[in-house]
Structures are given as structure tokens and as C-alpha cells.
Motif scaffolding. Structure first.
Motif, PDB file in Angstrom:
ATOM      1  N   GLN A  55       0.566  -1.251  -0.306  1.00  0.00           N
ATOM      2  CA  GLN A  55       0.106  -0.370   0.225  1.00  0.00           C
ATOM      3  C   GLN A  55       0.433   1.277  -0.104  1.00  0.00           C
ATOM      4  OE1 GLN A  55      -2.695   0.681   3.244  1.00  0.00           O
ATOM      5  NE2 GLN A  55      -2.871   2.362   2.773  1.00  0.00           N
ATOM      6  N   PHE A  56       1.911   0.989   0.803  1.00  0.00           N
ATOM      7  CA  PHE A  56       2.724   2.723   0.872  1.00  0.00           C
ATOM      8  C   PHE A  56       3.527   2.414  -0.157  1.00  0.00           C
ATOM      9  CE2 PHE A  56       0.431   2.458   5.379  1.00  0.00           C
ATOM     10  CZ  PHE A  56      -0.749   3.340   5.075  1.00  0.00           C
ATOM     11  N   VAL A  57       4.160   2.277  -0.951  1.00  0.00           N
ATOM     12  CA  VAL A  57       4.730   2.042  -1.842  1.00  0.00           C
ATOM     13  C   VAL A  57       4.445   2.674  -3.085  1.00  0.00           C
ATOM     14  CG1 VAL A  57       6.886   0.520  -3.479  1.00  0.00           C
ATOM     15  CG2 VAL A  57       6.347  -0.157  -0.750  1.00  0.00           C
ATOM     16  N   VAL A  85       9.170   4.304  -4.336  1.00  0.00           N
ATOM     17  CA  VAL A  85       9.395   5.961  -3.535  1.00  0.00           C
ATOM     18  C   VAL A  85       7.899   5.318  -2.688  1.00  0.00           C
ATOM     19  CG1 VAL A  85       7.991   7.889  -3.922  1.00  0.00           C
ATOM     20  CG2 VAL A  85       9.578   7.163  -5.859  1.00  0.00           C
ATOM     21  N   PRO A  86       8.853   5.665  -1.392  1.00  0.00           N
ATOM     22  CA  PRO A  86       7.799   6.164  -0.711  1.00  0.00           C
ATOM     23  C   PRO A  86       6.065   6.476  -0.977  1.00  0.00           C
ATOM     24  CG  PRO A  86       9.235   6.708   0.393  1.00  0.00           C
ATOM     25  CD  PRO A  86       9.505   6.142  -1.310  1.00  0.00           C
ATOM     26  N   ALA A  87       5.237   5.399  -0.772  1.00  0.00           N
ATOM     27  CA  ALA A  87       3.962   6.340  -1.269  1.00  0.00           C
ATOM     28  C   ALA A  87       3.589   7.536   0.415  1.00  0.00           C
ATOM     29  CB  ALA A  87       2.418   5.910  -0.917  1.00  0.00           C
ATOM     30  N   MET A  88       4.242   7.952   1.223  1.00  0.00           N
ATOM     31  CA  MET A  88       3.970   9.299   1.849  1.00  0.00           C
ATOM     32  C   MET A  88       2.642   9.456   2.073  1.00  0.00           C
ATOM     33  SD  MET A  88       6.048  12.299   1.149  1.00  0.00           S
ATOM     34  CE  MET A  88       4.054  13.351   0.415  1.00  0.00           C
ATOM     35  N   ALA A  89       2.188   9.213   2.969  1.00  0.00           N
ATOM     36  CA  ALA A  89       0.689   9.416   4.080  1.00  0.00           C
ATOM     37  C   ALA A  89       1.215  10.276   4.765  1.00  0.00           C
ATOM     38  CB  ALA A  89       0.653   8.415   4.255  1.00  0.00           C
ATOM     39  N   GLY A  90       0.247  10.850   5.545  1.00  0.00           N
ATOM     40  CA  GLY A  90       0.666  12.110   6.473  1.00  0.00           C
ATOM     41  C   GLY A  90      -0.085  11.323   7.719  1.00  0.00           C
ATOM     42  N   GLY A  91      -0.789  11.142   7.629  1.00  0.00           N
ATOM     43  CA  GLY A  91      -0.634   9.786   8.968  1.00  0.00           C
ATOM     44  C   GLY A  91      -2.141  10.468   9.881  1.00  0.00           C
ATOM     45  N   ALA A  92      -2.907   9.498  10.909  1.00  0.00           N
ATOM     46  CA  ALA A  92      -3.613   9.983  11.314  1.00  0.00           C
ATOM     47  C   ALA A  92      -4.126   9.645  13.133  1.00  0.00           C
ATOM     48  CB  ALA A  92      -5.318   9.370  10.518  1.00  0.00           C
ATOM     49  N   GLN A  93      -4.630   9.082  13.213  1.00  0.00           N
ATOM     50  CA  GLN A  93      -4.784   8.663  14.654  1.00  0.00           C
ATOM     51  C   GLN A  93      -3.254   8.641  15.611  1.00  0.00           C
ATOM     52  OE1 GLN A  93      -6.842   7.125  12.052  1.00  0.00           O
ATOM     53  NE2 GLN A  93      -8.773   7.178  13.505  1.00  0.00           N
ATOM     54  N   ALA A  94      -2.905   9.051  16.101  1.00  0.00           N
ATOM     55  CA  ALA A  94      -1.917   8.513  17.656  1.00  0.00           C
ATOM     56  C   ALA A  94      -2.412   6.873  18.385  1.00  0.00           C
ATOM     57  CB  ALA A  94      -1.814   9.956  18.755  1.00  0.00           C
TER      58      ALA A  94
END
Lengths: 94, 410
Positions: A55-57, A85-94
Motif C-alpha cells: 500500500q505504501f510503495v 518511492v514511498p507513498a508518503m501518507a501523512g498519518g492519522a490517529q495517534a
């Protein structure tokens, strides 16, 4: 077919720091098999158990996202440039 | 602000708080992890209320401290009760978060201020970004204020005003022959080879935290409570995800009562890969080639797409899209009812709001906040063909009475 593969920082530990690796393969799937032969374990960082890109590639061949081409069956010309290349998501819940 | 480190959202592996952004094990996104033990809601509310009128009033929940001499004071923008637009749409409890009121007229000043402060900590001297325009504005202005070199990458063919309003701060503006997704890939490759601070690449874990302030402010401005629903324009999906995280953090710390905010994402039909996946009931967001006037949302391979889908579904929200024609209509509707001129991304938000209100998907009693995150002045092209032409008269009363009076309803 000799093609070059650009290795992103998170995978350079596996390639002993090499940034660009030359491998052979008529299509992307074959090139990744050859890459894994030279650097065992790298393919498992890119593909899941079913052989699909994680998913993240994101993978590009000559600057084209392979999801717009033929995915892992994308044919490779001699001298083609593969970029992982990394898909570079910005993240969500801690 | 007590930062423990970075943690992978996917596999949970921990890393020190450095300029890294993907997990070495699984490529998952890294997030800032805070030490919030002992933080009490009431005390935090007091500290916030006594803080500066900017994003830095939420410093306890940001990863880096404010750098006073670099501060352009972004954020703390108005939350406006939208009576006339609400009447038009049948939504009596509608609010607009007017984030055009930022130093470079978009929400990007929030994320860039945090990224720059992080960049200072890591000792970077060149500040950069991959941008659809607004981010380049913000990076160039903030770098100018900080006295740092800025090199900003944008796709060729952006709105003229977005390029000029960036260039005036004297960065190096690099127009890349390709789409935003090409620019993004290039910047990922640059970050691998050169020690540059690329705000939305290697500083991304810090950068994206700045978007939480869009939730913090709305909660504070509503009187320390979350709205029932938010409607958020979605390109990469980062802002959407971080707005949710902001409400969630406030709830967890007892700053506001627990409540599910229905997370509603707005996309342009010409670049709506997340809306497409939502409607198809799949989890997989397939990339598209963007073709929309909402250029600030023209991201064909949205990094946070899967998280947006998940949040929209789990909170009872939605992901909806509108055509460019509906976008332009919505830009005009917002201007004519609320005196607020947004760029097309805001038209996407209002267009989707209108569509969901008309279909009954948004209930009339819901306290709904629509985020207007960029100003119309930077994208005049979107409306210049459709606005009413001026009336030209001679400087005489007769000419005025002949040509104007009837138009004014007098």
C-alpha cells in the motif's frame, strides 16, 4: 534487458547503501526477482504475500506510475529506469 | 509539545524525532507521538485561552515550539455563522471556517509554520516543497521571514497569480513539466539525495501536525465543543485526517466532550479518486490523471486516500464530488451570500455541501462547519468568464439614471 532501479533510503540498508542498482528483466516483476536475488529480502519490502505492490510503495518506470501502465507486468526496455518511492501518507490517529 | 518520538501508524515501530517520514520496516507513515501524561483538559483550556492569537496557542499539542522572530502568526482565523448561505441550503446551523485569512491566504501557513520550526531544529538551510501553489506561497513567505533559501517545485500551468504571489518573496520557483504527482515523486527523490528541508516530504510528520489546529480552533470557537459535521476539501487527504486527529486529541484530553464528528470529504469530479472508491465501496484508491479547475486539489494519487475512506465511513460522513461547473456556481454562491471569495477548492467544499444538503444526507439540525481554505484572488481564471460585466457610463447624472438606476432596483 539491463535496467536501473533507484533505491529509496529506507531500503538502502538492504542494498548496502547502494542508491542505484542495475538488474535485468523483461518486465517489472522479473526485475524485482533479479533485484531480490542480489539483495535477498528486498522484494518482501516492496510486495505483499500475494505478490502485489504494498500500500505504501509506489513504483515508477521512466517516470510513469506503473498503476497507469501494466503494473508488475509493465515491460522494460533496455536502459529503462525503475524508481521505488514511498507513498508518503501523512498519518492519522495517534 | 513534550514529544516522545515518531511512531509508524501501520506497524507501531518507534523512531527518534528526526527528519524522517517513512517507516524503515513497512513504509508506513510516521507520526509524532506526544507525552501527554498528566495533561488535564481544564488546565489546557486555560493555557490555550491565554495564548497568542495564532496556531501557537495550541503549542502543547504541536511538535515544536514557536520561533518568535520567524513568526508570521498564522491561524486563529474567523469561524463565521453563515446565515444567508445556510438559508439558501436549508442548513440553519452552518458555519464557515474562513482560512483565507492567513498570511499567504491559505491554510498552508499553518503547516508550513510548524515545518519551518522543525527545520530549524534539524539545522536545514534550504527550505523546499512540492506544491500545487498555495504551499509554495507559504513556504516562500515563511522562508523570507526566516532568512532561509527557498526552492519551491510546482507543476507547470498553475494559475498565474499563484506563481506571482510566490515569486515576489524571491524563492527559486521551479516549474516542473508534469502534474503535481510528478512533482511529488521528484521531490521524494531529491529528499533521498540532498539534505534539504522539503516541508511536505521529509518534514511531513511535523508539517502535517499543523493542520490539527483547524480542528482545535473550530472547537474553541464553538465554545469548547466539536461540530456534528465538517466538510473538508480533499487533495492528498492530509488535512482531512489531521482535522479528525485534532478533534480526537481534544476529546481524549478532556478539552471538549466526546462526540463523533461526521467527517465529510469534498473532491472535484475531475480528480476524485477517493470519491470514486467511496461510491464503489472499495478500500483501494486507484490513481487518476487530474483534470479540474480546482488545481489545489489536483492530486491524482492521494497519499492519505485510504485513511480518508476509513474515517468517512467510520464516522458516518461521506466522500462526494462535484463537476467544475458546480464548483464555479458554488464559488459564486458563497461570494454572493457570505461575502467570501474562495478559490475553486472552496467551491468544491460548498458544491459538495450543497449537494449533500439537497439530497438530505446532511440533516437540517446538524452543526456543520465547512472549511474554506484558500482565497479566490489567486485563481481569478476560474470566474473571470462568468462574472457580470461592469456597466460603463458617462460622468453625468443623466447617464447614471439611464444605465444604472434600474439595475440597482431603485
Amino acid at each position: 534487458m539491463a535496467v536501473t532501479v533507484r533505491i529509496p533510503t529506507p531500503l538502502r540498508r538492504i542494498t548496502n547503501g547502494e542508491r542505484v542498482v542495475t538488474v535485468s528483466g523483461r518486465d517489472l516483476a522479473q526485475a524485482l526477482i533479479d533485484l531480490d536475488r542480489r539483495f535477498p529480502g528486498i522484494r518482501a519490502k516492496i510486495l505483499d504475500d500475494r505478490g502485489e505492490v504494498l500500500q505504501f510503495v509506489n513504483i515508477f518506470v521512466n517516470e510513469q506510475d506503473v498503476r497507469f501502465l501494466a503494473g508488475l507486468q509493465t515491460p522494460l526496455e533496455d536502459g529503462a529506469e525503475v524508481s521505488i518511492v514511498p507513498a508518503m501518507a501523512g498519518g492519522a490517529q495517534a | 509539545m513534550a514529544v516522545r518520538g515518531l511512531v509508524c501508524r501501520e506497524c507501531g515501530q518507534r523512531f527518534p524525532a528526526e527528519a524522517i517520514f517513512v517507516c524503515e520496516s513497512c513504509f508506513g507513515p510516521l507520526e509524532v507521538e506526544y507525552d501527554l501524561d498528566g495533561v488535564r483538559g481544564e488546565a489546557l483550556r486555560e493555557r490555550i485561552a491565554g495564548g497568542p492569537g495564532s496556531i501557537w496557542r495550541y503549542q502543547d499539542l504541536l511538535p515544536v515550539p514557536r520561533v518568535p522572530e520567524w513568526d508570521l502568526s498564522p491561524g486563529f482565523t474567523p469561524l463565521v455563522r453563515a446565515h444567508r448561505l445556510g438559508d439558501a441550503l436549508g442548513l440553519p446551523n452552518l458555519y464557515l471556517k474562513n482560512d483565507t485569512r492567513n498570511p499567504t491566504w491559505s491554510f498552508k501557513d499553518r503547516v508550513v509554520a510548524v515545518a519551518l520550526a522543525a527545520g530549524k531544529r534539524f539545522g536545514f538551510t534550504v527550505f523546499s516543497c512540492a506544491s500545487t501553489g498555495n504551499l509554495a506561497n507559504a513556504v516562500a513567505a515563511h522562508a523570507a521571514k526566516a532568512g532561509l533559501r527557498a526552492v519551491v517545485f510546482i507543476p507547470k500551468g498553475l494559475e498565474r497569480a499563484k506563481v506571482i504571489t510566490t515569486a515576489v518573496y524571491r524563492p527559486t520557483v521551479v516549474e516542473v513539466e508534469g502534474t503535481y504527482d510528478d512533482v511529488n515523486r521528484l521531490c521524494l527523490e531529491i529528499a533521498d539525495e540532498h539534505r534539504w528541508a522539503i516541508a511536505n516530504v521529509n518534514l511531513r510528520p511535523y508539517y502535517s501536525e499543523g493542520a490539527k489546529t483547524l480542528a482545535f480552533e473550530v472547537a474553541e470557537q464553538l465554545g469548547w465543543r466539536a461540530p456534528d459535521r465538517v466538510v473538508v476539501p480533499v487533495g492528498s487527504g492530509n488535512m482531512f485526517v489531521k482535522i479528525h486527529k485534532g478533534f480526537e486529541e481534544f476529546e481524549r484530553l478532556g478539552v471538549i466532550p466526546r462526540q463523533t464528528v461526521r467527517m465529510t470529504a469534498a473532491q472535484a469530479e475531475g480528480c476524485g479518486p477517493i470519491a470514486t472508491a467511496y461510491k464503489a465501496k472499495t478500500d483501494k484508491v486507484l490513481p487518476v490523471r487530474p483534470n479540474t479547475i480546482a488545481k489545489s486539489l489536483a492530486i491524482g494519487a492521494p497519499a492519505d486516500g485510504a485513511y480518508v475512506l476509513d474515517l468517512a465511513r467510520s464516522t458516518g460522513g461521506a466522500v462526494e464530488s462535484v463537476t467544475d461547473g458546480e464548483v464555479v456556481d458554488a464559488v459564486r454562491l458563497l461570494a454572493q451570500t457570505e461575502g467570501l471569495f474562495t478559490e475553486p477548492a472552496g467551491g468544491v467544499t460548498i458544491g459538495v455541501l450543497r449537494k449533500l444538503a439537497a439530497s438530505g444526507a446532511i440533516g437540517p439540525d446538524e452543526v456543520t462547519v465547512a472549511y474554506i481554505t484558500g482565497i479566490g484572488l489567486k485563481a481569478l481564471e476560474a470566474v473571470e468568464e462568468v462574472v457580470e460585466p461592469s456597466v460603463t457610463i458617462k460622468p453625468t447624472l443623466a447617464s447614471f439614471e439611464e444605465r444604472v438606476l434600474a439595475l440597482a432596483g431603485g
